[in-house]
Design a protein around this motif. Structure first.
Motif, short mmCIF file in Angstrom:
data_model
loop_
_atom_site.label_atom_id
_atom_site.label_comp_id
_atom_site.label_asym_id
_atom_site.label_seq_id
_atom_site.Cartn_x
_atom_site.Cartn_y
_atom_site.Cartn_z
N MET A 1 -1.57 -1.51 -11.14
CA MET A 1 -0.80 -2.70 -11.52
C MET A 1 0.68 -2.35 -11.58
N SER A 2 1.49 -3.33 -11.28
CA SER A 2 2.91 -3.04 -11.21
C SER A 2 3.71 -4.32 -11.34
N ASN A 3 4.91 -4.19 -11.92
CA ASN A 3 5.79 -5.35 -11.93
C ASN A 3 6.90 -5.19 -10.90
N GLN A 4 6.66 -4.31 -9.90
CA GLN A 4 7.62 -4.13 -8.82
C GLN A 4 6.90 -4.17 -7.48
N SER A 5 7.63 -4.54 -6.43
CA SER A 5 7.01 -4.50 -5.10
C SER A 5 6.67 -3.06 -4.75
N ILE A 6 5.56 -2.91 -4.07
CA ILE A 6 5.08 -1.58 -3.72
C ILE A 6 5.96 -0.95 -2.64
N GLN A 7 6.11 0.38 -2.68
CA GLN A 7 6.81 1.10 -1.62
C GLN A 7 5.73 1.54 -0.63
N LEU A 8 5.81 1.07 0.58
CA LEU A 8 4.76 1.38 1.55
C LEU A 8 4.92 2.78 2.13
N THR A 9 3.90 3.60 1.97
CA THR A 9 3.88 4.88 2.69
C THR A 9 3.40 4.57 4.11
N PRO A 10 3.62 5.50 5.06
CA PRO A 10 3.11 5.25 6.42
C PRO A 10 1.60 5.02 6.41
N GLU A 11 0.88 5.72 5.56
CA GLU A 11 -0.58 5.57 5.50
C GLU A 11 -0.97 4.18 5.00
N LEU A 12 -0.23 3.72 4.00
CA LEU A 12 -0.53 2.40 3.45
C LEU A 12 -0.18 1.29 4.44
N TYR A 13 0.88 1.52 5.19
CA TYR A 13 1.27 0.55 6.22
C TYR A 13 0.19 0.48 7.30
N THR A 14 -0.32 1.63 7.70
CA THR A 14 -1.41 1.66 8.69
C THR A 14 -2.62 0.90 8.15
N TYR A 15 -2.91 1.12 6.86
CA TYR A 15 -4.04 0.42 6.24
C TYR A 15 -3.81 -1.10 6.23
N LEU A 16 -2.59 -1.49 5.88
CA LEU A 16 -2.23 -2.91 5.85
C LEU A 16 -2.54 -3.57 7.20
N LEU A 17 -2.12 -2.87 8.27
CA LEU A 17 -2.36 -3.42 9.62
C LEU A 17 -3.86 -3.45 9.91
N GLU A 18 -4.53 -2.38 9.51
CA GLU A 18 -5.95 -2.24 9.81
C GLU A 18 -6.77 -3.37 9.17
N VAL A 19 -6.41 -3.76 7.97
CA VAL A 19 -7.22 -4.76 7.28
C VAL A 19 -6.68 -6.18 7.39
N SER A 20 -5.52 -6.35 8.04
CA SER A 20 -4.99 -7.73 8.06
C SER A 20 -4.43 -8.20 9.39
N LEU A 21 -4.07 -7.30 10.29
CA LEU A 21 -3.41 -7.78 11.51
C LEU A 21 -4.41 -8.45 12.45
N ARG A 22 -4.04 -9.65 12.86
CA ARG A 22 -4.85 -10.39 13.84
C ARG A 22 -3.92 -10.73 14.99
N GLU A 23 -3.75 -9.83 15.91
CA GLU A 23 -2.81 -10.04 17.01
C GLU A 23 -3.59 -10.35 18.27
N SER A 24 -3.23 -11.44 18.95
CA SER A 24 -3.94 -11.81 20.18
C SER A 24 -3.70 -10.73 21.24
N ASP A 25 -4.57 -10.69 22.24
CA ASP A 25 -4.41 -9.71 23.33
C ASP A 25 -3.06 -9.91 24.02
N LEU A 26 -2.67 -11.17 24.16
CA LEU A 26 -1.41 -11.47 24.86
C LEU A 26 -0.19 -10.99 24.05
N LEU A 27 -0.20 -11.23 22.74
CA LEU A 27 0.90 -10.74 21.90
C LEU A 27 0.96 -9.22 21.93
N GLN A 28 -0.23 -8.61 21.92
CA GLN A 28 -0.29 -7.14 21.97
C GLN A 28 0.29 -6.64 23.29
N GLU A 29 -0.06 -7.33 24.36
CA GLU A 29 0.47 -6.93 25.68
C GLU A 29 1.99 -7.09 25.72
#
Ligand code: SAM
Ligand code: CA
Length: 220
Positions: A1-29
């Motif tokens: 718990m925190s009353n401040q925005s989290i500082q994203l480590t590279p690992e946490l950023y990778t996790y964020l993408l892994e569990v939330s990014l929904r990028e179409s094939d065309l956007l990815q291309e």
């Protein structure tokens, strides 16, 4: 718990993408294609594009503005959220970059919703105002030359309906806003812009630390 925005480590950023990014094939291309260009860093982050699609849907946006198109990633994210009869007026000065953008908009089936205006954005916005379009847009994304931000903001604010949203990119400027040794005109423009909108009672404000910092300004 925190009353401040989290500082994203590279690992946490990778996790964020892994569990939330929904990028179409065309956007990815499009992202892969842009990555090979020397100016690749100008493109927004994919999770930011997804966030902008969500914002456009939340607003029920029909009429949108984009200032700074490059290879068309953010425009594609917003245009995909518009209804079939919606319209995105996309401003840029580069025929070279936007040739790539047009190709991907065509392939995504949203090219008929995007009206690309190749001219300095301040001129395009002034033309829209002169044509009587004030108060008619739901959403504006500002992401072109940083010394132009203050003018684009005023013009977009006039073009927006009450309750409409201005989204401004790069407001944290890779940390240079804080670096006393940096005094180039882009950095100074962003610092001045941030201070100014902080006090602007015409809008509700939130600075979201996504991508390079994104300010959301809702017209009151
Ligand atoms: N939003 C884009 C994306 O999702 O990839 C990135 C935009 S890039 C950071 C900035 C763009 O602004 C460039 O394509 C550049 O040609 C354009 N630009 C620069 N000065 C401009 C001006 N005065 N009027 C309109 N566009 C301008
Ligand atoms: Ca940007």
């Amino acid at each position: 718990m925190s009353n401040q925005s989290i500082q994203l480590t590279p690992e946490l950023y990778t996790y964020l993408l892994e569990v939330s990014l929904r990028e179409s094939d065309l956007l990815q291309e499009l992202r892969e294609r842009t990555r090979r260009m020397p100016e690749a860093r100008m493109q927004i982050a994919p999770e930011q594009g997804q966030f902008m699609t969500l914002l456009a849907r939340l607003l029920g946006a029909r009429q949108a503005l984009e200032i700074g198109v490059f290879t068309g990633y953010s425009a594609l994210c917003v245009a995909s959220a518009l209804p079939a009869d919606g319209r995105l007026i996309a401003c840029d000065i580069s025929a070279e970059y936007t040739r790539i953008a047009r190709e991907y908009w065509e392939r995504a089936g949203v090219a008929d919703r995007i009206d690309l205006r190749l001219a300095p954005a301040s001129e395009t916005l002034a033309t829209l105002l002169a044509e009587g379009a004030a108060g008619s847009f739901d959403l504006a994304f500002i992401d072109a030359d940083k010394t132009g931000y203050a003018d684009y903001y005023e013009q977009c604010l006039a073009l927006l309906r009450p309750g409409g949203l201005i989204v401004v990119d790069n407001v944290l400027w890779n940390g240079r806003v804080l670096d006393a040794a940096t005094a180039d005109e882009d950095t100074r423009a962003i610092r001045a812009f941030n201070r100014r909108i902080h006090k602007d009672a015409r809008v509700d404000l939130s600075l979201v630390p996504i991508g390079d910092g994104l300010s959301l300004l809702r017209k009151r």
